[in-house]
Design an enzyme around this catalytic site. Structure first.
Site, PDB file in Angstrom:
ATOM      1  CG  ASP A   1     -32.004 -72.200 -24.090  1.00  0.00           C
ATOM      2  OD1 ASP A   1     -30.831 -72.290 -24.503  1.00  0.00           O
ATOM      3  OD2 ASP A   1     -32.893 -73.010 -24.401  1.00  0.00           O
TER       4      ASP A   1
ATOM      5  CE1 TYR B   1     -30.543 -80.224 -31.421  1.00  0.00           C
ATOM      6  CE2 TYR B   1     -32.327 -78.678 -31.015  1.00  0.00           C
ATOM      7  CZ  TYR B   1     -30.988 -78.981 -31.003  1.00  0.00           C
ATOM      8  OH  TYR B   1     -30.080 -78.047 -30.577  1.00  0.00           O
TER       9      TYR B   1
ATOM     10  CE  LYS C   1     -28.741 -75.459 -31.381  1.00  0.00           C
ATOM     11  NZ  LYS C   1     -28.736 -74.763 -30.066  1.00  0.00           N
TER      12      LYS C   1
END
Length: 260
Positions: free
Chosen positions: A23, A143, A173
């Protein structure tokens, strides 16, 4: 088996995931590996990627070239050219669009600790609610990023993946903490599968050592972008990574498997 469980099997194999996100074109432009994305998708899926990931507009270029692999559509983005904070990810798609475009799952990026954290949590909550109605799995890219936040601190990363689970994601993730021992805390912070981002280790061996460390720490797999799609041999690098994730190969065995 419900729809979410069935679709999770399409983006992984036996609970393990090798995902190649591509992406990046919306963020940094049509860089190496993305201009002719058809050939890159063909290469990484022939190399053993369980799934690939793009923004929705590339779906017509994905389906004919993914060799039966799973497909994830990413739902938010920012660019390196904009004046806004790069941590400020804006919505670029919806779950319904992803269903119409033939996705097996959707993903959304959150920067936990950023000035935009609140809006991004709201976006994740809305995505997981809609996705559940359609039986669509959600990958939350959580994150630890923001003022005063150490992006590799295991406590912060553990908090980030736990946030993903608590907001309804099916897979999370996050970034690598630096070593297997500290990443165990990250994996143990959630009951959901954790997959690790590629980051930017220098060289194939260092990259594969990170993958090996993540699996040793209990990770369910990897989601590696530029270190794979910009590699001089994307198919070989994917095969090397997949040998660790799926076959429990050593780093030396993985280098041999990928002929790197």
């Amino acid at each position: 088996m419900n729809g979410i469980e069935a679709r999770l099997e399409r983006i992984g194999t036996d609970g393990r995931i090798v995902n190649i996100p591509m992406d990046h074109g919306i963020t940094i432009g049509a860089t190496d590996g993305l201009k002719e994305i058809e050939s890159t998708i063909d290469a990484v899926t022939r190399g053993g990627a369980d799934s690939v990931l793009t923004q929705k507009g590339l779906s017509p270029r994905v389906h004919p070239n993914k060799n039966g692999a799973g497909y994830i559509i990413h739902l938010n983005a920012s660019t390196v050219l904009g004046e806004a904070d790069p941590n400020d990810k804006r919505m670029t798609g919806t779950v319904k669009e992803a269903v119409r475009r033939g996705a097996d799952a959707v993903s959304i990026h959150l920067n936990v600790g950023s000035l935009q954290e609140g809006d991004q949590i709201n976006n994740l909550a809305e995505v997981t609610e809609t996705a559940a109605e359609y039986g669509m799995p959600v990958l939350a890219m959580t994150y630890a990023r923001g003022p005063g936040v150490d992006e590799h601190d295991p406590e912060a990363l553990g908090h980030a993946v736990r946030l993903g689970e608590e907001a309804g994601a099916d897979v999370v993730k996050t970034a690598w903490s630096g070593d297997a021992e500290s990443f165990e805390h990250v994996v143990e912070s959630t009951a959901k599968p954790v997959i690790v981002a590629g980051g930017s280790p220098e060289g194939d061996r260092a990259q594969l050592e990170q993958v090996r460390g993540a699996i040793d720490a209990g990770a369910a797999g990897v989601s590696m972008g530029r270190s794979v799609f910009q590699h001089e041999d994307p198919e070989g690098m994917t095969r090397a990574v997949a040998s660790i994730v799926h076959d429990d190969a050593t780093v030396d065995e993985a280098l041999s498997a990928g002929e790197l």
